[in-house]
Design a protein around this motif. Sequence first.
Motif, PDB file in Angstrom:
ATOM      1  N   LEU A 107     -10.187  -4.390   2.292  1.00 60.40           N
ATOM      2  CA  LEU A 107      -9.308  -3.283   1.918  1.00 60.40           C
ATOM      3  C   LEU A 107     -10.063  -1.973   1.834  1.00 60.40           C
ATOM      4  O   LEU A 107      -9.558  -0.921   2.274  1.00 60.40           O
ATOM      5  CB  LEU A 107      -8.625  -3.587   0.585  1.00 60.40           C
ATOM      6  CG  LEU A 107      -7.601  -4.726   0.592  1.00 60.40           C
ATOM      7  CD1 LEU A 107      -7.052  -4.945  -0.807  1.00 60.40           C
ATOM      8  CD2 LEU A 107      -6.461  -4.440   1.563  1.00 60.40           C
ATOM      9  N   PHE A 108     -11.264  -1.983   1.277  1.00 58.91           N
ATOM     10  CA  PHE A 108     -12.053  -0.751   1.210  1.00 58.91           C
ATOM     11  C   PHE A 108     -12.378  -0.243   2.620  1.00 58.91           C
ATOM     12  O   PHE A 108     -12.326   0.966   2.878  1.00 58.91           O
ATOM     13  CB  PHE A 108     -13.336  -0.976   0.417  1.00 58.91           C
ATOM     14  CG  PHE A 108     -13.135  -1.106  -1.071  1.00 58.91           C
ATOM     15  CD1 PHE A 108     -12.277  -0.253  -1.750  1.00 58.91           C
ATOM     16  CD2 PHE A 108     -13.820  -2.077  -1.798  1.00 58.91           C
ATOM     17  CE1 PHE A 108     -12.093  -0.353  -3.122  1.00 58.91           C
ATOM     18  CE2 PHE A 108     -13.643  -2.190  -3.179  1.00 58.91           C
ATOM     19  CZ  PHE A 108     -12.782  -1.336  -3.835  1.00 58.91           C
ATOM     20  N   ALA A 109     -12.705  -1.166   3.518  1.00 59.69           N
ATOM     21  CA  ALA A 109     -13.004  -0.772   4.895  1.00 59.69           C
ATOM     22  C   ALA A 109     -11.754  -0.223   5.591  1.00 59.69           C
ATOM     23  O   ALA A 109     -11.820   0.773   6.322  1.00 59.69           O
ATOM     24  CB  ALA A 109     -13.566  -1.962   5.670  1.00 59.69           C
ATOM     25  N   LEU A 110     -10.616  -0.871   5.353  1.00 59.52           N
ATOM     26  CA  LEU A 110      -9.361  -0.416   5.955  1.00 59.52           C
ATOM     27  C   LEU A 110      -8.987   0.974   5.444  1.00 59.52           C
ATOM     28  O   LEU A 110      -8.525   1.819   6.222  1.00 59.52           O
ATOM     29  CB  LEU A 110      -8.250  -1.418   5.649  1.00 59.52           C
ATOM     30  CG  LEU A 110      -6.847  -1.055   6.155  1.00 59.52           C
ATOM     31  CD1 LEU A 110      -6.849  -0.892   7.677  1.00 59.52           C
ATOM     32  CD2 LEU A 110      -5.829  -2.108   5.721  1.00 59.52           C
ATOM     33  N   ALA A 111      -9.176   1.212   4.167  1.00 56.72           N
ATOM     34  CA  ALA A 111      -8.862   2.527   3.599  1.00 56.72           C
ATOM     35  C   ALA A 111      -9.664   3.620   4.295  1.00 56.72           C
ATOM     36  O   ALA A 111      -9.122   4.689   4.629  1.00 56.72           O
ATOM     37  CB  ALA A 111      -9.135   2.527   2.101  1.00 56.72           C
ATOM     38  N   LYS A 112     -10.942   3.357   4.521  1.00 58.79           N
ATOM     39  CA  LYS A 112     -11.773   4.339   5.227  1.00 58.79           C
ATOM     40  C   LYS A 112     -11.281   4.535   6.661  1.00 58.79           C
ATOM     41  O   LYS A 112     -11.238   5.659   7.175  1.00 58.79           O
ATOM     42  CB  LYS A 112     -13.229   3.884   5.217  1.00 58.79           C
ATOM     43  CG  LYS A 112     -13.893   3.920   3.846  1.00 58.79           C
ATOM     44  CD  LYS A 112     -15.344   3.475   3.935  1.00 58.79           C
ATOM     45  CE  LYS A 112     -16.050   3.586   2.581  1.00 58.79           C
ATOM     46  NZ  LYS A 112     -15.526   2.645   1.586  1.00 58.79           N
ATOM     47  N   GLU A 113     -10.886   3.443   7.296  1.00 58.68           N
ATOM     48  CA  GLU A 113     -10.422   3.499   8.688  1.00 58.68           C
ATOM     49  C   GLU A 113      -9.168   4.351   8.830  1.00 58.68           C
ATOM     50  O   GLU A 113      -9.026   5.115   9.802  1.00 58.68           O
ATOM     51  CB  GLU A 113     -10.158   2.075   9.182  1.00 58.68           C
ATOM     52  CG  GLU A 113      -9.718   1.979  10.621  1.00 58.68           C
ATOM     53  CD  GLU A 113      -9.432   0.543  11.028  1.00 58.68           C
ATOM     54  OE1 GLU A 113      -8.539   0.332  11.876  1.00 58.68           O
ATOM     55  OE2 GLU A 113     -10.100  -0.374  10.501  1.00 58.68           O
ATOM     56  N   VAL A 114      -8.258   4.239   7.875  1.00 58.16           N
ATOM     57  CA  VAL A 114      -6.992   4.976   7.970  1.00 58.16           C
ATOM     58  C   VAL A 114      -7.038   6.298   7.206  1.00 58.16           C
ATOM     59  O   VAL A 114      -6.047   7.037   7.174  1.00 58.16           O
ATOM     60  CB  VAL A 114      -5.806   4.115   7.473  1.00 58.16           C
ATOM     61  CG1 VAL A 114      -5.664   2.857   8.319  1.00 58.16           C
ATOM     62  CG2 VAL A 114      -5.934   3.765   5.989  1.00 58.16           C
ATOM     63  N   GLY A 115      -8.170   6.607   6.591  1.00 61.65           N
ATOM     64  CA  GLY A 115      -8.319   7.883   5.906  1.00 61.65           C
ATOM     65  C   GLY A 115      -7.556   7.998   4.607  1.00 61.65           C
ATOM     66  O   GLY A 115      -7.082   9.089   4.247  1.00 61.65           O
ATOM     67  N   LYS A 116      -7.452   6.881   3.878  1.00 60.09           N
ATOM     68  CA  LYS A 116      -6.729   6.875   2.608  1.00 60.09           C
ATOM     69  C   LYS A 116      -7.633   6.364   1.485  1.00 60.09           C
ATOM     70  O   LYS A 116      -8.681   5.764   1.730  1.00 60.09           O
ATOM     71  CB  LYS A 116      -5.468   6.015   2.703  1.00 60.09           C
ATOM     72  CG  LYS A 116      -4.462   6.514   3.740  1.00 60.09           C
ATOM     73  CD  LYS A 116      -3.947   7.906   3.398  1.00 60.09           C
ATOM     74  CE  LYS A 116      -3.062   8.468   4.489  1.00 60.09           C
ATOM     75  NZ  LYS A 116      -2.592   9.841   4.189  1.00 60.09           N
TER      76      LYS A 116
END
Length: 338
Positions: A107-116
């Motif tokens: 989830l932390f990696a995904l947040a960075k990927e989507v800019g959130k």
Amino acid sequence: MGSKINVGLMAYGMSGQVFHAPFVHLNDGFNFVAVTERSKKQAAQDYPGVKSYDTIDELIADENIDLIIINTPNYTHYDYAKRCLLAGKHILVEKPFTATVAQAKELFALAKEVGKKALVYQNRRFDSGFNITKEIIESGKLGKLIEVHFRYDRYRNEIGVKTFKEDSSFEASGLSYDLGPHLLDQAIALFGKPDRFYKVLANNREGSKVDDYFFIHLAYANQLNVYLTSTMLAADIPPAFVVSGSLGSFSKNHGDIQESQLLKGMKPTDEGYGIEIPEDAGKLTIVTPDGGREITTVASPKGNYGELFELVYQAIANNEPYPITEEDVIAQLEILES
């Protein structure tokens, strides 16, 4: 996103009504715009103009929402958090953030990927009892720290009606995942990730399928030992904080008054909110040069969960650092998952 952040609340049960909605509503940086209510429609009565959705899918699909607060059962956190991030929302997730380290890292990696922003709600950092304990420790008055005890106890001998907390087939069930994140976050906030740890779980209530007792020993450099304990069967609640050092000790018999005040209907703006009763003051004992004892009663600073929401706003609106870091959350989950 404009100057104000539009907030959606995933549930409007006890946590939504007590721990989230009042503080979102009061923060000038937020617009409380929507909530999910499957049956009873209460939010719009409390906060006129708030939209009530029947399903979480509808809430996530609302393009007007910038931030979604995920205050649903523990086992749903990972799935809902992922769906919100993929829908372009910032998220504030109640503890425990996830059931596993792998889920959290994803989830932390995904947040960075989507800019959130993927932020974790750890409100007990803003308890008055914790903050006076932190103040005493950081003052150096106790000398070299030797032993620290944090507790969070209750007496509830019956099996609760919330199945997701009482059935081990659900991820992140049991007392260790319920109250463990509070105590672990407080310890990690003060002392960092331990060098090593030892954990004991037990289930003592008749018919219990999950742990209703835990003991976690955190070992640090310089022989500092931190003990975290919680039980569902404490008829006489022991002190919440006990700290011993080479020059003195500090004890505090209650963690905070905010939850009980909010449950009784008090608003964060009411006079007396967050201010503990005199009987809950801490006891500071210092060894004097002649070997005597100097005992002082220490009142706690005012507790204010609103500070957390201001930090959330600043993290999203101004990219300010959020104090509950990814590293803190991972360290906590490594212990919970072990």
